[in-house]
Enzyme design. Structure first.
Site, PDB file in Angstrom:
ATOM      1  CB  CYS A 148       0.030 -18.590 -65.099  1.00  0.00           C
ATOM      2  SG  CYS A 148      -1.034 -19.142 -63.745  1.00  0.00           S
ATOM      3  CB  CYS A 151       0.574 -21.934 -63.387  1.00  0.00           C
ATOM      4  SG  CYS A 151      -0.967 -21.213 -63.944  1.00  0.00           S
ATOM      5  CG  ASP A 152       4.398 -21.717 -64.405  1.00  0.00           C
ATOM      6  OD1 ASP A 152       3.981 -22.865 -64.183  1.00  0.00           O
ATOM      7  OD2 ASP A 152       4.271 -21.148 -65.500  1.00  0.00           O
TER       8      ASP A 152
END
Ligand code: NAP
Length: 323
Positions: A148, A151-152
């Site tokens: 993701c 997300c990261d």
């Protein structure tokens, strides 16, 4: 206990941010929800959902300093329990959604009587990122290996990154990662992208994006964090190293909808179809989270849709005078 009183008002299947938020809301509405949370069976399939495979979560509102994914899910769970949610650690093996009260089985699916009956069911079984199937993926997920970018990506400032895949997801992830990374190499097993033309054009126009065509990743190196990958040329079989410190796998997702085939309306891609908020095609059955969302796939959107499902279920029970 009479048969009528043993029928649950709300049964929630799945325990990620969507299911647990639905539990918090239905519990606070005195509906005494029962949640079947799943049970640990593989790295990509366990109670708590995909956040259990994440390290630090920095974009969940309310946690300005970030929080570890498993800790965040632990807190969701604690909050659901506080208001009286009953949680069973088991996997649902079969459902019968042909008429309310609905039947839900755990364990042997061939027994004629379901384990539970419920007036309403909230489906929050999530989705799984497809993985490459390399043994080191388990060790390195959350440690340089991710599924993701939203997300990261932030953690990969000035890194050289590989994104695996050739579809819209891979290109979208690669484009997003160029905001942070020094270089992004799209590793694709063929010599042309599957992604839509506009996405292909954007990828080709981006100076930070490189392409490793006809290539598959056969090994990810590093003990505690990613230190590089081995690529194999799908035509010549030749091996070569690629020096990257981040790997994003973007080869698609699989919604966990096997239980519902033939009973709930699914998109061609397998995702549950919802309308009017969280309603499915079966009255009294609601769906929330990634099992019905292939677009946003965020913990916060899953939680929001879990709240919607709880309110929809509560109103449906009230309107049908079954509470
Ligand atoms: P996808 O379109 O199925 O693409 C998956 C990609 O991963 C393909 O390029 C495939 O290679 C590759 N792949 C699959 N298994 C692999 C493996 N084991 N090893 C290496 N490569 C592998 O999936 P997606 O990109 O997640 O997209 C899913 C759907 O959502 C699509 O309809 C897509 O258009 C849509 N979507 C749209 C957007 C957007 O419009 N912004 C963004 C994301 C997704 P091959 O090409 O060789 O099959």
């Amino acid at each position: 206990m009479s048969e009528q009183s043993s029928i649950r008002n709300v049964l929630i299947i799945g325990s990620g941010p969507a299911g647990l938020t639905a539990a918090i809301y239905t519990a606070r509405a005195n509906l005494e929800p029962l949640m079947i949370e799943g049970e640990p069976s593989s790295t990509s399939d366990q109670p708590g959902g995909q956040l259990m495979l994440t390290t630090e979560v920095e974009n969940f509102p309310g946690w300005p300093d970030g929080i570890m994914g498993p800790e965040l899910m632990g807190r969701f769970r604690e909050q659901a329990l506080r208001f009286g949610t009953e949680i069973e650690t088991a996997k649902v093996s079969r459902v019968d959604l042909s008429a309310s009260p609905f039947g839900v089985w755990v364990g042997d699916p061939t027994t004629p009587e379901p384990t539970y009956r419920a007036r309403s069911v909230i489906v929050s079984t999530g989705a799984q990122s497809l993985m490459l199937g390399l043994p080191e993926e388990t060790r390195l997920l959350g440690h340089g290996l991710s599924t993701c970018a939203t997300c990261d990506g932030f953690f990969f400032r000035d890194h050289d990154i590989a994104v695996v895949g050739g579809g819209d997801s891979a290109v979208e992830e690669a484009l997003f990662l160029t905001k942070f990374a020094r270089t992004v190499t799209l590793v694709h097993r063929r010599d042309e992208l599957r992604a839509s033309k506009i996405m292909r054009d954007r990828a080709h126009a981006n100076e930070k994006i490189r392409f490793a065509w006809n290539s598959t990743v056969t090994a990810i190196h590093g003990e505690n964090t990613v230190e590089g990958v081995t690529l194999v040329d799908t035509i010549t079989g030749e091996e070569r190293p690629l020096a990257v410190t981040g790997v994003f796998v973007a080869i698609g997702h699989r919604p966990n909808t096997d239980l519902f085939v033939g009973q709930l309306d699914l998109e061609e891609s397998g995702y549950l179809i919802t309308h009017r908020g969280s309603h499915t095609n079966v009255e009294g059955v609601f769906a929330c989270g990634d099992v019905q969302d292939h677009v946003y796939r965020q913990a916060i959107t899953a939680a929001g849709s879990g709240c919607m499902a709880a309110i929809d279920a509560e109103r449906w029970l009230e309107a049908n005078d079954v509470h």
